[in-house]
Design an enzyme around this catalytic site. Structure first.
Site, short mmCIF file in Angstrom:
data_model
loop_
_atom_site.label_atom_id
_atom_site.label_comp_id
_atom_site.label_asym_id
_atom_site.label_seq_id
_atom_site.Cartn_x
_atom_site.Cartn_y
_atom_site.Cartn_z
N ASP A 268 -0.15 5.26 0.82
CA ASP A 268 -0.41 6.23 1.89
C ASP A 268 -0.59 5.52 3.23
OD1 ASP A 268 -1.46 9.02 0.31
OD2 ASP A 268 -1.58 7.15 -0.81
N ASP B 208 0.86 -1.16 0.00
CA ASP B 208 0.00 0.00 0.00
C ASP B 208 0.92 1.23 0.00
OD1 ASP B 208 -2.41 1.56 0.40
OD2 ASP B 208 -1.76 1.79 2.48
N ASP C 189 -1.57 -0.69 5.85
CA ASP C 189 -1.84 -0.07 7.14
C ASP C 189 -3.30 -0.16 7.59
OD1 ASP C 189 -2.73 1.83 5.18
OD2 ASP C 189 -2.72 3.37 6.75
#
Length: 241
Positions: free
Chosen positions: A28, A26, A189
């Site tokens: 961001d 991922d 995240d």
């Protein structure tokens, strides 16, 4: 050699292969902290509409489902009601043009990211990005931070018809790398990343410093996590310098 840190097959969130061939990240909240630039672009959009600015915590809670949903959430917060399509479409176009032109003013890679990516590539692993952020914006940030060369493929939120937690973009990343699901691990995240990994059949490792980590608590079983990006090689079983 990379080896899964736990026995394979005991959890949909554990690395699925004894020998890993690639990693999908991922963006961001995992590799980069981008909230301040997203916030700045959103607040310029809102200022042009006579609305007050958003705080960092509010914007951070809006990140994760792509640019359209981000702008929709910002307009909803500012106006107290969800925007209609006639309002949202031009707002999204304006936001993306503004954001892509200044996507890395405040955005930074998290500590250890550059060094770890170099080490992973040196170990022979293929690396890809799978993000809900639009492709052009993702590439703009990676270029500005001089991270583009670390990745063999970038799949953005508009690269496939669906976005995470749907497994389709993750499968597109695996296809771009030429890897089967069992040869890869997703690192992210939030629960969107974990659920996409489980559905696609890859392993998953979560980072606890990102934007959506509170959602990990709702997952059963709980995913493997790391507290620092620098801990990733050891968690994957990479030995040596």
């Amino acid at each position: 050699m990379f080896e899964a840190p736990d026995s394979p097959g005991t959890s949909p969130f554990l690395p699925a292969a004894r020998r890993l061939r690639g990693l999908v990240f991922d963006l961001d909240g995992t590799l980069i902290d981008s909230v301040e630039d997203l916030r700045a672009a959103l607040n310029r959009l809102l200022a042009g509409r006579g609305r007050p600015p958003l705080e960092r915590s509010a914007v951070q809670a809006m990140v994760g489902d792509g640019a359209r949903k981000l702008v929709e959430r910002a307009l909803t917060a500012a106006h107290g009601a969800a925007p209609d399509v006639a309002t949202l479409d031009p707002a999204l176009t304006a936001f993306l043009a503004d954001y892509e032109a200044a996507a890395a003013v405040h955005t930074r890679a998290y500590p250890g990211v550059r060094e770890v990516l170099t080490r992973l590539r040196g170990a022979g692993l293929k690396l890809a990005i799978c993000t809900n952020k639009p492709y052009a914006a993702s590439v703009a940030v990676l270029d500005a931070l001089q991270l583009s060369d670390a990745f063999d493929a970038v799949i953005g939120g508009d690269s496939t018809p669906a976005r995470k937690p749907d497994p389709q973009p993750l499968q597109a990343a695996l296809d771009a790398l030429g890897l089967p699901p069992g040869g890869a691990v997703m690192i992210g995240d939030g629960p969107h990343d974990a659920l996409a990994a489980a559905a696609a059949g890859t392993g998953f490792i979560g980072v606890t410093y990102g934007y959506g980590t509170a959602g990990f608590a709702a997952l059963t079983p709980a995913p493997i996590t790391i507290d620092r990006f620098a801990d990733l090689p050891a968690r994957l079983g990479l030995t040596g310098g």
